[in-house]
Design a protein around this motif. Structure first.
Motif, PDB file in Angstrom:
ATOM      1  N   LEU A  78     -12.835  -6.485  -1.073  1.00  0.00           N
ATOM      2  CA  LEU A  78     -13.959  -5.704  -1.248  1.00  0.00           C
ATOM      3  C   LEU A  78     -14.401  -5.784  -2.853  1.00  0.00           C
ATOM      4  O   LEU A  78     -15.668  -6.070  -3.069  1.00  0.00           O
ATOM      5  N   ASN A  79     -13.373  -5.744  -3.511  1.00  0.00           N
ATOM      6  CA  ASN A  79     -13.689  -5.837  -5.159  1.00  0.00           C
ATOM      7  C   ASN A  79     -14.013  -7.086  -5.390  1.00  0.00           C
ATOM      8  O   ASN A  79     -14.832  -7.205  -6.410  1.00  0.00           O
ATOM      9  N   GLU A  80     -13.518  -8.043  -4.934  1.00  0.00           N
ATOM     10  CA  GLU A  80     -13.811  -9.496  -5.413  1.00  0.00           C
ATOM     11  C   GLU A  80     -15.387  -9.763  -4.902  1.00  0.00           C
ATOM     12  O   GLU A  80     -16.013 -10.260  -5.652  1.00  0.00           O
ATOM     13  N   ARG A  81     -16.037  -9.443  -3.707  1.00  0.00           N
ATOM     14  CA  ARG A  81     -17.087  -9.570  -3.270  1.00  0.00           C
ATOM     15  C   ARG A  81     -18.069  -8.758  -3.995  1.00  0.00           C
ATOM     16  O   ARG A  81     -19.389  -8.996  -4.069  1.00  0.00           O
ATOM     17  N   PHE A  82     -17.693  -7.388  -4.191  1.00  0.00           N
ATOM     18  CA  PHE A  82     -18.757  -6.216  -4.572  1.00  0.00           C
ATOM     19  C   PHE A  82     -18.036  -5.360  -5.871  1.00  0.00           C
ATOM     20  O   PHE A  82     -17.501  -4.341  -5.617  1.00  0.00           O
ATOM     21  N   PRO A  83     -17.631  -6.117  -6.913  1.00  0.00           N
ATOM     22  CA  PRO A  83     -17.138  -5.541  -8.101  1.00  0.00           C
ATOM     23  C   PRO A  83     -17.569  -4.410  -8.557  1.00  0.00           C
ATOM     24  O   PRO A  83     -18.818  -4.044  -8.515  1.00  0.00           O
ATOM     25  N   ASP A  84     -16.435  -3.437  -8.704  1.00  0.00           N
ATOM     26  CA  ASP A  84     -16.897  -2.140  -9.132  1.00  0.00           C
ATOM     27  C   ASP A  84     -17.813  -1.160  -8.331  1.00  0.00           C
ATOM     28  O   ASP A  84     -18.577  -0.397  -8.714  1.00  0.00           O
ATOM     29  N   ARG A  85     -17.678  -1.171  -7.123  1.00  0.00           N
ATOM     30  CA  ARG A  85     -18.381  -0.708  -5.893  1.00  0.00           C
ATOM     31  C   ARG A  85     -17.856  -0.188  -4.895  1.00  0.00           C
ATOM     32  O   ARG A  85     -18.188   0.662  -4.128  1.00  0.00           O
ATOM     33  N   PHE A  86     -16.349  -0.048  -5.118  1.00  0.00           N
ATOM     34  CA  PHE A  86     -15.801   0.378  -3.741  1.00  0.00           C
ATOM     35  C   PHE A  86     -14.330   1.208  -4.397  1.00  0.00           C
ATOM     36  O   PHE A  86     -13.772   0.829  -5.471  1.00  0.00           O
ATOM     37  N   VAL A  87     -14.183   2.349  -3.791  1.00  0.00           N
ATOM     38  CA  VAL A  87     -13.194   3.329  -4.214  1.00  0.00           C
ATOM     39  C   VAL A  87     -12.331   3.174  -2.852  1.00  0.00           C
ATOM     40  O   VAL A  87     -12.641   3.668  -1.832  1.00  0.00           O
ATOM     41  N   LEU A  88     -10.988   3.145  -3.058  1.00  0.00           N
ATOM     42  CA  LEU A  88     -10.046   3.159  -1.951  1.00  0.00           C
ATOM     43  C   LEU A  88      -9.662   4.744  -1.929  1.00  0.00           C
ATOM     44  O   LEU A  88      -8.810   5.218  -2.698  1.00  0.00           O
ATOM     45  N   GLY A  89     -10.091   5.396  -0.801  1.00  0.00           N
ATOM     46  CA  GLY A  89      -9.718   6.960  -0.636  1.00  0.00           C
ATOM     47  C   GLY A  89      -8.462   6.658   0.398  1.00  0.00           C
ATOM     48  O   GLY A  89      -8.716   6.406   1.486  1.00  0.00           O
ATOM     49  N   ILE A  90      -7.433   7.356   0.092  1.00  0.00           N
ATOM     50  CA  ILE A  90      -6.183   7.468   1.387  1.00  0.00           C
ATOM     51  C   ILE A  90      -6.029   8.888   1.484  1.00  0.00           C
ATOM     52  O   ILE A  90      -6.127   9.972   0.789  1.00  0.00           O
ATOM     53  N   GLY A  91      -5.411   9.047   2.870  1.00  0.00           N
ATOM     54  CA  GLY A  91      -5.011  10.685   3.123  1.00  0.00           C
ATOM     55  C   GLY A  91      -3.780  10.645   3.997  1.00  0.00           C
ATOM     56  O   GLY A  91      -3.658   9.639   4.616  1.00  0.00           O
ATOM     57  N   ILE A  92      -3.124  11.901   4.081  1.00  0.00           N
ATOM     58  CA  ILE A  92      -2.091  11.812   4.851  1.00  0.00           C
ATOM     59  C   ILE A  92      -2.256  12.077   6.233  1.00  0.00           C
ATOM     60  O   ILE A  92      -1.461  12.015   7.185  1.00  0.00           O
ATOM     61  N   GLY A  93      -3.660  12.352   6.805  1.00  0.00           N
ATOM     62  CA  GLY A  93      -3.703  12.610   8.151  1.00  0.00           C
ATOM     63  C   GLY A  93      -3.217  14.216   8.710  1.00  0.00           C
ATOM     64  O   GLY A  93      -2.904  15.058   7.938  1.00  0.00           O
ATOM     65  N   HIS A  94      -3.086  14.079  10.142  1.00  0.00           N
ATOM     66  CA  HIS A  94      -2.523  15.423  10.389  1.00  0.00           C
ATOM     67  C   HIS A  94      -1.582  15.179  11.404  1.00  0.00           C
ATOM     68  O   HIS A  94      -1.444  14.260  12.335  1.00  0.00           O
ATOM     69  N   PRO A  95      -0.439  16.131  11.529  1.00  0.00           N
ATOM     70  CA  PRO A  95       0.640  15.882  12.443  1.00  0.00           C
ATOM     71  C   PRO A  95       0.413  16.024  13.960  1.00  0.00           C
ATOM     72  O   PRO A  95       0.970  15.184  14.730  1.00  0.00           O
ATOM     73  N   GLU A  96      -1.026  16.711  14.396  1.00  0.00           N
ATOM     74  CA  GLU A  96      -1.272  16.676  15.577  1.00  0.00           C
ATOM     75  C   GLU A  96      -1.753  15.389  16.051  1.00  0.00           C
ATOM     76  O   GLU A  96      -1.663  15.071  17.291  1.00  0.00           O
ATOM     77  N   LEU A  97      -2.419  14.531  15.183  1.00  0.00           N
ATOM     78  CA  LEU A  97      -3.019  13.507  15.632  1.00  0.00           C
ATOM     79  C   LEU A  97      -2.248  12.092  15.263  1.00  0.00           C
ATOM     80  O   LEU A  97      -2.857  10.960  15.712  1.00  0.00           O
ATOM     81  N   ASN A  98      -0.934  12.050  14.501  1.00  0.00           N
ATOM     82  CA  ASN A  98      -0.492  11.045  14.129  1.00  0.00           C
ATOM     83  C   ASN A  98       0.992  10.990  14.505  1.00  0.00           C
ATOM     84  O   ASN A  98       1.758  11.965  13.985  1.00  0.00           O
ATOM     85  N   GLN A  99       1.388   9.985  15.088  1.00  0.00           N
ATOM     86  CA  GLN A  99       2.782   9.892  15.707  1.00  0.00           C
ATOM     87  C   GLN A  99       3.724   9.435  14.718  1.00  0.00           C
ATOM     88  O   GLN A  99       3.226   8.498  13.570  1.00  0.00           O
ATOM     89  N   GLY A 100       4.754   9.893  14.418  1.00  0.00           N
ATOM     90  CA  GLY A 100       5.698   9.649  13.406  1.00  0.00           C
ATOM     91  C   GLY A 100       5.429  10.413  12.118  1.00  0.00           C
ATOM     92  O   GLY A 100       5.757   9.798  11.114  1.00  0.00           O
TER      93      GLY A 100
END
Length: 290
Positions: A78-100
């Motif tokens: 995404l950064n190569e195609r659209f420089p300076d226009r994408f932010v990677l947001g990450i999160g841990i999720g929820h124990p009720e919804l994610n195995q492991g």
């Protein structure tokens, strides 16, 4: 600190087409947050291609939904195609919804290590943060935080704890409706489902709410704190409270499953009405401040 300058106001939407992204940009909003992302970040390419300057952020890539190496490749694509226009947001999720599901802090630390190895800059990633330990980690290893369902008081305390070098970009829900009872019922099933998740419950208790506030779709006090409702001026004033508390950016989520009618039966609100809300809020938040 992020090295992409987020505008003060953006949009958080569960689903967005390329045409809708272009319309959001035309209205004047400079950022769009897209939830429910796996490591491939599917669909972001189309949204960026349909717009010229709109910043797109993932809110969020769930760390259990694919490995960080894949997320890193997606970021570089995404950064190569659209420089300076994408932010990677990450999160841990929820124990009720994610195995492991494991220790959130340890899992996030490992994921960040892998993002480092994949060459994703600290200045281009943000973390969905609710608790103090994750906020401390984000202040060291990310450019910002994107908390969900928090009050301006949370923003104020996070700014004091994290300092000035971390971008704070909370999401806040809105309902443009002057009938408080109707407004509180808008998308009440969504609120009820959110309150069944442990991470949100823990966060809200930490923010000063009680177990009684978390019953069902939430108490009136809780809903009024998390969902700005009323006329345009009232809603805009509530959103500005986050900025006054230290937020750099606020992601606006329009709650849109029901709208008031002449009967007691709510009906779905249309996309046209949702975009009317966007226009009204942009005028109140941006144009009226010039």
């Amino acid at each position: 600190m992020l090295d992409i300058s987020l505008p003060a106001w953006g949009i958080w939407r569960p689903r967005t087409t390329a045409e809708q992204a272009a319309e959001i940009e035309a209205i004047g909003f400079g950022a769009l947050w897209i939830p429910g992302q796996t490591a491939e970040i599917a669909g972001a390419d189309e949204l960026l291609a349909a717009t010229s300057s709109l910043i797109v952020g993932s809110s969020v890539v769930n760390v259990w939904a694919g490995d960080a190496t894949t997320a890193g490749r997606s970021y570089h694509r995404l950064n190569e195609r659209f420089p300076d226009r994408f932010v990677l947001g990450i999160g841990i999720g929820h124990p009720e919804l994610n195995q492991g599901f494991q220790s959130p802090l340890q899992a996030m630390t490992r994921y960040l290590d892998e993002l480092d190895a994949a060459g994703v800059p600290v200045e281009r990633r943000v973390i969905a943060t609710l608790g103090p330990k994750m906020l401390t980690l984000a202040a060291k290893r990310a450019g910002g935080v994107i908390p969900y369902s928090v009050t301006p008081d949370w923003t104020r305390r996070a700014r004091a704890a994290a300092g000035d070098d971390v971008v704070i970009a909370p999401e806040h829900k809105v309902v443009l409706n002057t009938d408080p009872a109707r407004a509180r019922e808008t998308n009440s099933e969504y609120m009820a489902s959110m309150l069944r998740l442990r991470n949100y419950r823990t966060s809200l208790l930490r923010q000063g709410f009680t177990d009684d506030d978390l019953v069902g779709r939430g108490s009136d006090r809780l809903v009024d704190a998390l969902v700005a409702h009323g006329n345009v001026s009232t809603v805009a004033a509530k959103l500005r409270e986050h900025v006054a508390a230290g937020a750099d950016h606020v992601a606006i989520q329009v709650m849109c499953d029901t709208a008031p009618t002449m009967s007691d039966t709510p009906v779905p609100i249309s996309e046209d009405e949702t975009f009317d809300v966007y226009r009204a809020l942009h005028d109140a938040l941006v144009n009226d401040q010039r």
